[in-house]
Scaffold this active site. Structure first.
Site, mmCIF file in Angstrom:
data_model
loop_
_atom_site.group_PDB
_atom_site.id
_atom_site.type_symbol
_atom_site.label_atom_id
_atom_site.label_comp_id
_atom_site.label_asym_id
_atom_site.label_seq_id
_atom_site.Cartn_x
_atom_site.Cartn_y
_atom_site.Cartn_z
ATOM 1 N N TRP A 69 0.687 -1.299 -0.117
ATOM 2 C CA TRP A 69 0.097 0.064 -0.009
ATOM 3 C C TRP A 69 0.862 1.174 -0.038
ATOM 4 C CZ3 TRP A 69 -4.550 -0.855 -1.848
ATOM 5 C CH2 TRP A 69 -5.010 -2.172 -1.676
ATOM 6 N N ASP B 81 -1.485 6.117 6.655
ATOM 7 C CA ASP B 81 -2.515 5.425 6.426
ATOM 8 C C ASP B 81 -2.639 4.105 7.473
ATOM 9 O OD1 ASP B 81 -4.035 3.385 5.332
ATOM 10 O OD2 ASP B 81 -2.934 3.094 3.361
ATOM 11 N N LYS C 252 -11.759 -2.202 6.823
ATOM 12 C CA LYS C 252 -10.994 -3.217 7.580
ATOM 13 C C LYS C 252 -11.205 -3.300 9.025
ATOM 14 C CE LYS C 252 -8.553 -3.725 3.715
ATOM 15 N NZ LYS C 252 -7.681 -2.515 3.055
#
Ligand SMILES: *Cc1c(COP(=O)(O)O)cnc(C)c1O
Length: 372
Positions: free
Chosen positions: A113, A184, A208
């Site tokens: 990511w 993040d 998530k």
């Protein structure tokens, strides 16, 4: 092999869902959502059908924000936004909004990511310096934040607190050092206490650890809104979204509502501190099964391994496939690893039950005995 019949032990014959996202949600939350699906709290219609301009929805949104503020201890000088486009759109919105024209930013890349964030950042004017890239070790660790070669005049420093695919994380916040830290936190937000005041911006796709897909949470320090350039596309403009309390256009109402229910569930269950203890214990069950075996091999170095996404390999690819298939027959699904790591990945976010971790650990031991 004889193994515990995991399926029947869970309410509604639910299976143990190790999906990396969207995630398992608390049964109590799903029940409450179900109960309101025809007529929410006497409103006469469900949240799915409610005007986002109604007083009722305003209450849902603001209660969710207040509960999140309380859970995370978000200081008053931060705005809480629920936006769209997933966590992935933040990879673009952050540089578009917060990197003044021509200036440079620093990125720390500890997994897939973080790498994507760099690719997006490179599309907009200005320089993106990768000051650390763990690629050579196939992203099996996270470097200490203090001591990295941060550029002196960066607009911000960006990192990923938990790399969902590789299963490596940070368990502490950056030091206050004059940099604007952007993080993040998609796959570990609310899993452990975080000092929000150490960050300029925190974002997380909600699917998530907080709710169903559809919204992305952005927590931004107010002074950073002054950086937003004029002439931004309205939907990508943090300042416009903040001025409108995320109601510039129709927000992802259902996703926000469900997040709010999850926040209430968390508050009832001891908040972030209790989640943290629970998550440590849950992860330990599975890591112990790895550590006490010569059969399974953890991908991440022990000091940096994730409490949310546990990545491990088996002696061969074939055995990995067999493991995933047999686990599925036992009521444990989504255990296949990402192709870049191979083997298996068990995602055990906040709402994932401890019984599922125990069931997996037991299964791992039995599988090793039969195939090791
Ligand atoms: C899943 C994930 C993303 C991407 O989320 P989308 O909402 O699908 O765009 C970004 N960062 C991390 C750490 C993730 O786990």
């Amino acid at each position: 092999m004889t193994m515990s019949a995991t399926i029947s032990t869970q309410p509604y014959s639910r299976i143990f869902n190790f999906s990396a996202g969207p995630c398992t949600l608390p049964v109590e939350v799903l029940e409450e959502a179900r109960d309101g699906l025809m007529n929410w709290n006497g409103f006469g219609a469900s949240v799915l059908e409610m005007s986002h301009r109604s007083k009722a929805f305003d209450g849902i949104l603001n209660t969710a924000i207040e509960d999140l503020r309380e859970l995370m201890g978000i200081p008053a000088n931060y705005k809480v936004l629920f936006l769209q486009g997933g966590a992935s759109l933040q990879f673009s919105m952050i540089p578009m909004n917060l990197r003044p024209h021509g200036s440079s930013v620093d990125h720390i890349v500890t997994g897939a990511w973080g790498k994507k964030s760099v690719e997006a950042s490179n599309l907009y004017g200005g320089k993106t310096s990768v000051i650390y890239d763990a690629k050579e070790s196939n992203y099996n660790h996270t470097p200490k934040l203090a001591g990295l070669p941060i550029n002196r005049d960066n607009a911000y420093v960006y990192f990923t607190s938990n790399e969902t695919i590789q299963g490596v994380n940070y368990l502490s916040d950056p030091e206050v050092d004059g940099n604007v830290w952007i993080c993040d936190m998609s796959s570990d937000i609310l899993s452990r206490p975080v000092d929000v005041s150490k960050y300029g911006l925190i974002f997380a796709g909600v699917q998530k650890n907080m709710g169903p897909a559809g919204a992305v949470l952005v927590i931004i320090r107010e002074d950073l809104l002054e950086r937003v350039p004029q002439g931004m596309p309205p939907m990508l403009d943090y300042r416009l979204m903040a001025e409108n309390n995320s109601l510039y256009n129709t927000p992802p109402c259902w996703s926000i509502y469900m997040c709010g229910l999850v926040y209430q569930w968390m508050k009832k269950n001891g908040g972030v501190a209790a989640m943290h203890v629970r998550n440590e214990n849950k992860a330990k069950l599975i890591y112990d099964a790895i550590d006490n075996s010569a059969f399974y091999k953890g991908h991440a170095v022990p000091e940096n391994r994730s409490r949310m996404n546990i990545t491990f390999t088996l002696p061969s690819e074939e055995l990995g496939k067999q493991f995933v298939a047999e686990a599925k027959a036992e009521g444990m699904i989504e255990l296949n690893g990402h192709r870049s790591v191979g083997g298996c990945r068990a995602s055990i976010y906040n709402a994932f039950p401890v019984e599922g971790c125990q069931a997996l650990a037991d299964f791992m031991k039995a599988f090793e005995l039969a195939n090791g």
